[in-house]
Enzyme design. Structure first.
Site, PDB file in Angstrom:
ATOM      1  N   ASN A 116      11.228   1.901   5.215  1.00 13.95           N
ATOM      2  CA  ASN A 116      10.017   2.243   5.965  1.00 13.95           C
ATOM      3  C   ASN A 116      10.255   3.219   7.133  1.00 13.95           C
ATOM      4  O   ASN A 116       9.307   3.763   7.706  1.00 13.95           O
ATOM      5  CB  ASN A 116       9.298   0.978   6.476  1.00 13.95           C
ATOM      6  N   ASP A 126       1.768  -6.243   1.697  1.00 10.21           N
ATOM      7  CA  ASP A 126       1.501  -4.826   1.434  1.00 10.21           C
ATOM      8  C   ASP A 126      -0.008  -4.528   1.425  1.00 10.21           C
ATOM      9  O   ASP A 126      -0.816  -5.401   1.106  1.00 10.21           O
ATOM     10  CB  ASP A 126       2.126  -4.439   0.084  1.00 10.21           C
TER      11      ASP A 126
END
Ligand code: IPE
Ligand code: IPE
Ligand code: MG
Length: 254
Positions: free
Chosen positions: A81, A33
């Site tokens: 996502n 991330d």
């Protein structure tokens, strides 16, 4: 004088530079991330962060292989996502093509066996093509396993496993009486790997974001503020060394 200079070196580093080869995690899973923030900090578009993240992927595969970590899972794209702008999603979906084009030779040399976990059906054609090609090119390798989690969601994984088990029962290949944590785990996408011992998340967020929710039930968790494109071998070694200092009790009193 000479003595002082020599003493100064080990005193600067309080943590071991390279983790011990004993007690290595059998499976490391990483939530990669912070790509977007890495790019923004440099005044670049978010996609530049995704591109830069590929170098960290290369470096971490090398480092795990050189240490002797048998299995690595990399969370590259979650079932959530898809909510991102179309152009960003498309850019991410094109990255595997570039990554494997440049890396396949080294991966094969290292004997890395690549797997993909997640619902691949929703991936665009061009991503599926490189997925199929990579699976084929690494299928006979017997070294380290690297799982790329693409359109992966922990809940979807558990749901698919439930469905798979029910289908086996229906086909007469299994019975409900045989349903245990063990037989259920064999229906999950990570059937070919042990449960992760260590889950790492970069970028300062402290959550699992639907990653390996069943498999990570007893994993050691390690969080760092370092953004994924800056995550390197040194950080990985730090995470593993920390893991090696922990006492895992699994509910017991060891
Ligand atoms: C991780 O980086 C990559 C993916 C989720 C695909 P992000 O894109 O989430 O980066 P941040 O968290 O916005 O900085
Ligand atoms: C998790 O990161 C997914 C991946 C790293 C692939 P996100 O950036 O999507 O997670 P949230 O939105 O912060 O939970
Ligand atoms: Mg993020």
């Amino acid at each position: 004088m000479k003595w002082r200079l020599r003493r100064a070196v080990p005193e600067q580093t309080s943590e071991p530079l390279v983790p011990s080869r004993e007690n290595l995690p059998g499976h490391i899973a990483i939530i990669m991330d912070g790509n977007g923030r890495w790019a923004r900090k440099r005044g670049l578009p978010r996609i530049a962060g995704h591109h830069a993240g590929m170098s960290a992927v290369r470096e971490i595969i090398r480092a795990c292989d050189e240490l002797g970590v048998p299995c690595l899972t990399l969370y590259a794209f979650s079932t959530e996502n898809w909510k991102r702008p179309r152009a960003e999603v498309e850019y991410i979906m094109r990255l595997p093509e570039e990554f494997f084009r440049t890396e396949i030779e080294e991966l094969v040399d290292r004997g890395v066996r690549v797997h993909f976990i997640g619902d691949l059906e929703r991936l665009p054609r061009y991503t599926l093509d490189i997925v199929a090609k990579t699976l084929e090119q690494t299928q006979h390798n017997s070294g380290m396993t690297v799982n790329f989690a693409l359109n992966y969601g922990g809940r979807a994984d558990v749901l698919a496993a439930a469905r798979r088990y029910a289908e086996r029962v229906q086909a007469g290949q299994a019975t409900w009486a045989e349903l245990t944590e063990e037989t259920f785990s064999r229906c999950l996408s990570t059937d070919h790997c042990p449960d992760p011992d260590l889950v790492i998340r970069t970028s300062g967020e402290v959550r699992l974001s639907n990653f390996l929710i069943w498999q990570a039930a007893y994993a050691e968790l390690w969080f760092t503020d370092v953004l994924w494109p800056d995550f390197d071998r040194r950080e990985l070694h730090r995470a593993i060394a920390d893991y090696q200092r922990r006492k895992r009790r699994f509910g017991g009193l060891k």
